[in-house]
Design a protein around this motif. Structure first.
Motif, PDB file in Angstrom:
ATOM      1  N   ILE A 149       0.843  -1.201   0.000  1.00  0.00           N
ATOM      2  CA  ILE A 149       0.000   0.000   0.000  1.00  0.00           C
ATOM      3  C   ILE A 149       0.874   1.246   0.000  1.00  0.00           C
ATOM      4  CG2 ILE A 149      -1.500   1.398   1.475  1.00  0.00           C
ATOM      5  CD1 ILE A 149      -3.099  -0.598   0.006  1.00  0.00           C
ATOM      6  N   MET A 150       1.919   1.241   0.842  1.00  0.00           N
ATOM      7  CA  MET A 150       2.846   2.370   0.881  1.00  0.00           C
ATOM      8  C   MET A 150       3.549   2.546  -0.468  1.00  0.00           C
ATOM      9  SD  MET A 150       4.403   1.622   4.700  1.00  0.00           S
ATOM     10  CE  MET A 150       5.704   2.864   4.606  1.00  0.00           C
ATOM     11  N   TYR A 151       3.887   1.424  -1.105  1.00  0.00           N
ATOM     12  CA  TYR A 151       4.531   1.487  -2.422  1.00  0.00           C
ATOM     13  C   TYR A 151       3.598   2.151  -3.434  1.00  0.00           C
ATOM     14  CZ  TYR A 151       7.091  -0.038  -6.579  1.00  0.00           C
ATOM     15  OH  TYR A 151       7.795  -0.057  -7.748  1.00  0.00           O
ATOM     16  N   VAL A 152       2.352   1.715  -3.456  1.00  0.00           N
ATOM     17  CA  VAL A 152       1.390   2.256  -4.421  1.00  0.00           C
ATOM     18  C   VAL A 152       1.158   3.747  -4.183  1.00  0.00           C
ATOM     19  CG1 VAL A 152      -1.045   2.192  -5.114  1.00  0.00           C
ATOM     20  CG2 VAL A 152       0.239   0.065  -4.856  1.00  0.00           C
ATOM     21  N   ILE A 153       1.012   4.151  -2.924  1.00  0.00           N
ATOM     22  CA  ILE A 153       0.791   5.563  -2.609  1.00  0.00           C
ATOM     23  C   ILE A 153       1.989   6.401  -3.046  1.00  0.00           C
ATOM     24  CG2 ILE A 153       0.502   7.240  -0.741  1.00  0.00           C
ATOM     25  CD1 ILE A 153      -1.110   5.131   0.760  1.00  0.00           C
ATOM     26  N   GLN A 154       3.193   5.938  -2.705  1.00  0.00           N
ATOM     27  CA  GLN A 154       4.379   6.697  -3.084  1.00  0.00           C
ATOM     28  C   GLN A 154       4.548   6.741  -4.605  1.00  0.00           C
ATOM     29  OE1 GLN A 154       8.173   5.200  -1.823  1.00  0.00           O
ATOM     30  NE2 GLN A 154       9.149   7.194  -1.944  1.00  0.00           N
ATOM     31  N   HIS A 155       4.232   5.652  -5.275  1.00  0.00           N
ATOM     32  CA  HIS A 155       4.301   5.624  -6.736  1.00  0.00           C
ATOM     33  C   HIS A 155       3.394   6.694  -7.341  1.00  0.00           C
ATOM     34  CE1 HIS A 155       3.228   4.172 -10.807  1.00  0.00           C
ATOM     35  NE2 HIS A 155       4.457   3.667 -10.829  1.00  0.00           N
ATOM     36  N   GLN A 156       2.175   6.796  -6.796  1.00  0.00           N
ATOM     37  CA  GLN A 156       1.246   7.800  -7.295  1.00  0.00           C
ATOM     38  C   GLN A 156       1.725   9.215  -6.980  1.00  0.00           C
ATOM     39  OE1 GLN A 156      -1.357   7.280  -9.253  1.00  0.00           O
ATOM     40  NE2 GLN A 156      -0.997   5.071  -9.233  1.00  0.00           N
ATOM     41  N   LEU A 158       4.850  10.183  -6.679  1.00  0.00           N
ATOM     42  CA  LEU A 158       5.947  10.472  -7.601  1.00  0.00           C
ATOM     43  C   LEU A 158       5.419  10.777  -9.001  1.00  0.00           C
ATOM     44  CD1 LEU A 158       8.517   7.752  -6.497  1.00  0.00           C
ATOM     45  CD2 LEU A 158       8.786  10.218  -6.238  1.00  0.00           C
ATOM     46  N   LYS A 159       4.404  10.028  -9.389  1.00  0.00           N
ATOM     47  CA  LYS A 159       3.818  10.240 -10.709  1.00  0.00           C
ATOM     48  C   LYS A 159       3.191  11.626 -10.823  1.00  0.00           C
ATOM     49  CE  LYS A 159       0.810   7.830 -14.000  1.00  0.00           C
ATOM     50  NZ  LYS A 159      -0.113   6.670 -14.176  1.00  0.00           N
ATOM     51  N   GLN A 160       2.599  12.090  -9.720  1.00  0.00           N
ATOM     52  CA  GLN A 160       1.967  13.412  -9.697  1.00  0.00           C
ATOM     53  C   GLN A 160       2.931  14.518  -9.278  1.00  0.00           C
ATOM     54  OE1 GLN A 160      -1.407  12.932  -7.094  1.00  0.00           O
ATOM     55  NE2 GLN A 160      -2.282  11.261  -8.307  1.00  0.00           N
ATOM     56  N   LYS A 161       4.191  14.143  -9.030  1.00  0.00           N
ATOM     57  CA  LYS A 161       5.233  15.078  -8.621  1.00  0.00           C
ATOM     58  C   LYS A 161       4.841  15.837  -7.342  1.00  0.00           C
ATOM     59  CE  LYS A 161       6.971  15.690 -13.312  1.00  0.00           C
ATOM     60  NZ  LYS A 161       7.303  16.644 -14.410  1.00  0.00           N
ATOM     61  N   ALA A 162       4.283  15.071  -6.398  1.00  0.00           N
ATOM     62  CA  ALA A 162       3.871  15.658  -5.111  1.00  0.00           C
ATOM     63  C   ALA A 162       5.047  15.595  -4.150  1.00  0.00           C
ATOM     64  CB  ALA A 162       2.667  14.907  -4.545  1.00  0.00           C
ATOM     65  N   TRP A 163       6.026  16.489  -4.351  1.00  0.00           N
ATOM     66  CA  TRP A 163       7.220  16.480  -3.528  1.00  0.00           C
ATOM     67  C   TRP A 163       6.919  17.029  -2.134  1.00  0.00           C
ATOM     68  CZ3 TRP A 163       9.405  13.704  -6.910  1.00  0.00           C
ATOM     69  CH2 TRP A 163       9.393  14.028  -8.267  1.00  0.00           C
ATOM     70  N   GLY A 164       7.673  16.594  -1.154  1.00  0.00           N
ATOM     71  CA  GLY A 164       7.518  17.113   0.202  1.00  0.00           C
ATOM     72  C   GLY A 164       8.039  16.137   1.233  1.00  0.00           C
ATOM     73  N   SER A 172      12.405   4.587   0.135  1.00  0.00           N
ATOM     74  CA  SER A 172      12.559   4.316  -1.289  1.00  0.00           C
ATOM     75  C   SER A 172      11.587   3.234  -1.752  1.00  0.00           C
ATOM     76  CB  SER A 172      13.992   3.883  -1.592  1.00  0.00           C
ATOM     77  OG  SER A 172      14.251   2.595  -1.053  1.00  0.00           O
ATOM     78  N   LEU A 173      11.209   3.307  -3.007  1.00  0.00           N
ATOM     79  CA  LEU A 173      10.330   2.292  -3.582  1.00  0.00           C
ATOM     80  C   LEU A 173      10.986   0.921  -3.560  1.00  0.00           C
ATOM     81  CD1 LEU A 173       8.847   4.161  -6.692  1.00  0.00           C
ATOM     82  CD2 LEU A 173       7.667   3.583  -4.569  1.00  0.00           C
TER      83      LEU A 173
END
Length: 271
Positions: A149-156, A158-164, A172-173
């Motif tokens: 779940i954490m992988y999928v959330i972080q992947h999304q 990164l895809k949306q460039k939601a840095w912070g 890391s993925l």
């Protein structure tokens, strides 16, 4: 001692809420408070488990209420250990959302002892080992699910460039993928051994196994799906988003296997 259970539920909910606030606001003070609340929850769970074992003069694992409680206790134990030694941010939140849900659901299950008509049938050390190993495998699958779940959330993100800061706290993925794989690798043989022991117990006690029973069928399907996940991961060397989704789907089968199939099972009458 009946007051311990509702107090544990309340403190558990406050702890999960605290971790959720930390997830939204990056509040370390709330995170520490949630950790200590969860530690208190673990102590109360342990006291309740020991007291019930003393009261019933057996390991409290057989009834649905006891199974859900033990599962939640294992989830809390593992999340505290991992959080203390490895500091994997957000893992405690995602694992204990599941653990809290299970413990809360146990409030709606009968908390009495095993029916007299089944005591002779269920008085077996092999059955206790079977249930214990199955629940431990569920806990390992829960950790694997949380990492995916954490992988999928972080992947999304990164895809949306939601840095912070929140993105950095996921880790890391690659590590999340490795942790999910390792947890599933631990859970799979435990689940397989638990199923085999269940077959052995059923054959000894009942003389035969109802192979068309929903519980047996769903357990075997769940085992096959996790086998496919491990095969794709080890042999095909598949990594990334799609394999994480497969792992999440496999855990949903675990939940279906535990709840839905049990309601239609003629084999697990007591569980």
């Amino acid at each position: 001692m009946n007051w311990i259970y509702p107090v544990t539920i309340i403190l558990y909910s406050l702890s999960v809420f605290g971790y959720f606030i930390d997830f939204l606001q990056h509040n370390r003070k709330v995170n520490r408070m949630a950790f200590w609340l969860l530690s208190i929850v673990w102590v109360l769970q342990t006291v309740f488990f020991v007291y019930r074992a003393y009261e019933l003069n057996r390991l409290p694992l057989i009834t649905p209420f006891e199974g859900l409680f033990f599962y939640a206790w294992v989830v809390v134990t593992l999340s505290l250990i991992i959080n203390w030694f490895f500091r994997v941010d957000f893992l405690v939140l995602f694992t204990n959302v599941v653990g809290f849900s299970m413990m809360a659901f146990s409030l709606f299950t009968p908390d009495g002892d095993v029916p007299d008509s089944l005591k002779a049938l269920l008085a077996s050390e092999l059955l206790i080992i079977h249930i214990s190993i199955i629940l431990l495998s569920y806990a390992a699958f829960t950790l694997s699910f949380a990492f995916s779940i954490m992988y999928v959330i972080q992947h999304q993100m990164l895809k949306q460039k939601a840095w912070g800061k929140r993105l950095l706290r996921f880790g890391s993925l690659t590590k999340l993928d490795q942790y999910a794989f390792f947890s599933a690798t631990v859970g799979f043989p435990l689940f397989l051994i638990g199923i085999i022991l269940g077959f052995v117990w059923g054959s000894n006690q009942l003389g035969t196994l109802p192979w068309l029973d929903t519980k047996i069928i769903s357990s075997l399907i769940t085992l096959i799906v996790y086998a496919v996940y491990l095969y794709q991961r080890v042999v095909k060397l598949v990594r990334g988003y799609n394999i994480a989704l497969l792992n999440i789907a496999a855990f949903l089968l675990v939940l279906i296997n535990y709840f839905l199939s049990s309601n239609y099972s003629t084999f697990h009458l007591w569980y």
